[in-house]
Write a protein that holds these residues in place. Structure first.
Motif, short mmCIF file in Angstrom:
data_model
loop_
_atom_site.label_atom_id
_atom_site.label_comp_id
_atom_site.label_asym_id
_atom_site.label_seq_id
_atom_site.Cartn_x
_atom_site.Cartn_y
_atom_site.Cartn_z
N GLU A 58 0.83 -1.21 0.00
CA GLU A 58 0.00 0.00 0.00
C GLU A 58 0.87 1.26 0.00
N ILE A 59 1.90 1.25 0.83
CA ILE A 59 2.80 2.39 0.94
C ILE A 59 4.19 1.94 0.49
N HIS A 60 4.63 2.46 -0.64
CA HIS A 60 5.93 2.06 -1.18
C HIS A 60 7.06 2.41 -0.22
N ASP A 61 8.07 1.57 -0.21
CA ASP A 61 9.25 1.74 0.64
C ASP A 61 8.94 1.64 2.13
N ASP A 62 7.80 1.03 2.49
CA ASP A 62 7.46 0.80 3.90
C ASP A 62 7.22 -0.69 4.09
N PRO A 63 8.20 -1.41 4.65
CA PRO A 63 8.07 -2.86 4.81
C PRO A 63 6.95 -3.27 5.77
N THR A 64 6.41 -2.35 6.54
CA THR A 64 5.31 -2.68 7.46
C THR A 64 3.94 -2.44 6.83
#
Length: 98
Positions: free
Chosen positions: A73-79
């Protein structure tokens, strides 16, 4: 002749958004809304997807297979929550103008 009139193959994609699966055909260089089909919450079967493509005036290219990939959903956010996206090459059905 526009860029689409000479094109024969397109990419159809399917993803889930707000709890419902949505299938759409990517038509580059078009201003209009891309053809789309909304499913319910269950993952559409192969037959469901093929039937939906037919309603939209398309069919899978012979030999094409659905390919699944994972995004976030949010790029560059592994969580970030995972997003599943399926894609297949399609062509317009005989007699259907795209």
């Amino acid at each position: 002749m526009s860029g689409l009139e000479g094109a024969r193959e397109f990419t159809a994609q399917m993803s889930i958004r707000t709890g419902h699966w949505r299938l759409y055909v990517v038509l580059p260089n078009r201003i209009e809304v891309w053809p789309a089909y909304l499913f319910g919450r269950a993952i559409p079967t192969f037959t469901d997807r093929t039937d939906a493509l037919s309603v939209l005036g398309f069919e899978p290219v012979p030999g094409a297979e659905w390919e699944w990939t994972e995004d976030s959903e949010i790029h560059d956010d592994p969580t970030s929550a995972a997003v599943l996206i399926a894609a297949i090459r399609v062509r317009s059905q005989s007699g259907v103008s795209v």
